[in-house]
Design an enzyme around this catalytic site. Structure first.
Site, PDB file in Angstrom:
ATOM      1  N   GLY A 132       1.197  21.105 -28.773  1.00 54.28           N
ATOM      2  CA  GLY A 132       0.527  22.233 -28.134  1.00 54.28           C
ATOM      3  C   GLY A 132       1.135  23.565 -28.542  1.00 54.28           C
ATOM      4  O   GLY A 132       1.806  23.661 -29.568  1.00 54.28           O
ATOM      5  N   HIS A 188      -0.990  25.423 -36.909  1.00 57.61           N
ATOM      6  CA  HIS A 188      -1.696  24.219 -36.447  1.00 57.61           C
ATOM      7  C   HIS A 188      -3.179  24.283 -36.843  1.00 57.61           C
ATOM      8  O   HIS A 188      -3.754  23.289 -37.273  1.00 57.61           O
ATOM      9  CB  HIS A 188      -1.629  24.105 -34.915  1.00 57.61           C
ATOM     10  CG  HIS A 188      -0.262  23.916 -34.359  1.00 57.61           C
ATOM     11  ND1 HIS A 188       0.390  24.880 -33.630  1.00 57.61           N
ATOM     12  CD2 HIS A 188       0.587  22.863 -34.414  1.00 57.61           C
ATOM     13  CE1 HIS A 188       1.573  24.423 -33.251  1.00 57.61           C
ATOM     14  NE2 HIS A 188       1.722  23.213 -33.718  1.00 57.61           N
ATOM     15  N   GLN A 202      11.964  13.278 -28.077  1.00 59.42           N
ATOM     16  CA  GLN A 202      12.526  13.960 -29.250  1.00 59.42           C
ATOM     17  C   GLN A 202      13.387  15.167 -28.865  1.00 59.42           C
ATOM     18  O   GLN A 202      13.856  15.891 -29.725  1.00 59.42           O
ATOM     19  CB  GLN A 202      11.429  14.344 -30.248  1.00 59.42           C
ATOM     20  CG  GLN A 202      10.451  15.408 -29.793  1.00 59.42           C
ATOM     21  CD  GLN A 202       9.282  15.544 -30.762  1.00 59.42           C
ATOM     22  OE1 GLN A 202       8.380  14.720 -30.776  1.00 59.42           O
ATOM     23  NE2 GLN A 202       9.287  16.580 -31.584  1.00 59.42           N
ATOM     24  N   ASP A 228       7.969  21.559 -41.164  1.00 56.06           N
ATOM     25  CA  ASP A 228       8.965  20.578 -40.719  1.00 56.06           C
ATOM     26  C   ASP A 228       9.077  19.540 -41.826  1.00 56.06           C
ATOM     27  O   ASP A 228       8.577  18.413 -41.708  1.00 56.06           O
ATOM     28  CB  ASP A 228       8.527  19.962 -39.388  1.00 56.06           C
ATOM     29  CG  ASP A 228       8.530  20.997 -38.282  1.00 56.06           C
ATOM     30  OD1 ASP A 228       9.590  21.566 -38.000  1.00 56.06           O
ATOM     31  OD2 ASP A 228       7.449  21.266 -37.724  1.00 56.06           O
TER      32      ASP A 228
END
Ligand code: PAF
Length: 280
Positions: free
Chosen positions: A31, A37, A61, A150
């Site tokens: 989110g 995104h 995580q 990432d």
């Protein structure tokens, strides 16, 4: 935006789409959606006729010392942003739906999950590997996309998909940058105006290293120089700047093949990640 909250509803919807001959794409997120995104949704839309965006702030995580409660949760706003995208459905399960009573299984990896981010955040990638395995098995998409921002996470996910023989294609999504080159991240919203200005130096310092690397015979010196420049620019500390093999993410003594610089620098409590390709 159509939202489902249970695995059963998700599977029913996927089965209906499959019966109609659709291909399924998955964009896993926690989110607090930003342009990075939305560009993943856009990129995957070339490869799937129905797109599921999952929104789940995954507790496994986060380490004890990391503030899971403070992670931004803005589902209504996220759904509004997705209305204007190619997304077909949001899967937003509760913590109980994902990790109900009696949940015991954890997916762990050796090697790649223990270096760089794994060394700075022990256990982090086991949490990521567990939730991503679950999401892939719940949705059974044809394709799933994870941002190259990432970079190590993407490598970890490629490894688990290979090792567990999960029948899905993994796509690396282009790293999207703000106007001054700062990589989009949900964490950027926490930077105060001065920190935000300093953050703009991150990509410039890495770009300088990337330019110098092919002609250098001392990669460690380049990493040290970039670290010093980051500190001089105002970063509070630098977790690492490392020139690594593009696939194994192991530190390179010399540029002998495809390489990447991966780096994490801190501004107060905020960790910023970036990485760039190095041409050899
Ligand atoms: O990159 C993220 O947002 C998360 O790590 C992911 C892949 C959605 C797993 O929780």
């Amino acid at each position: 935006m159509n939202i489902v909250r249970t695995i059963a509803e998700l599977r029913d919807q996927v089965a209906l789409w499959r019966a109609d001959g659709h291909s399924i794409g998955l964009v896993p997120t926690m989110g607090a959606l930003h342009k990075g995104h939305l560009s993943l949704v856009d990129e995957i839309s070339a490869n799937a006729s129905k797109i599921i965006v999952s929104i789940f702030v995954n507790p496994t995580q986060f380490a004890e010392n990391e503030d899971l409660d403070a992670y931004p949760r803005q589902e209504a706003n996220d759904c509004k942003k997705l209305e204007a995208s190619a997304a077909s459905l949001v899967f937003a399960p509760s913590e109980n739906e994902m990790y109900g009573t009696g949940h015991k299984t954890r997916v762990t990896l050796d090697g790649i999950s223990e270096i760089l981010e794994g060394a700075s955040r022990p256990g982090h990638f086991d949490g990521v590997a567990t939730i991503v395995s679950k999401l892939l098995l719940q949705c059974m998409p044809d394709i799933a996309i994870f941002g190259e921002k990432d970079y190590q996470q993407l490598a970890v996910i490629r490894q688990i998909v290979r090792d567990l023989n999960i029948p899905v294609k993994i796509l690396g999504g282009t790293l999207v940058r703000e106007d001054d080159g700062l990589a989009y991240s949900s964490r950027n919203a926490y930077l105060n105006p001065l920190e935000r200005k300093i953050a703009g130096h991150f990509n410039l310092i890495l770009a300088k290293l990337v330019e110098a690397a092919p002609a250098s015979n001392d990669l460690r010196a380049l990493e040290d120089q970039a670290t010093n420049e980051l500190l001089k620019a105002g970063f509070t500390s630098v977790d690492y700047v490392q020139i690594v093999d593009k696939t194994s993410l192991r530190t390179l003594a010399a540029l002998s093949g495809p390489a990447r610089v991966v780096a994490v620098a801190r501004l107060g409590a905020i960790r910023l990640l970036d990485n760039m390709e190095i041409q050899s």
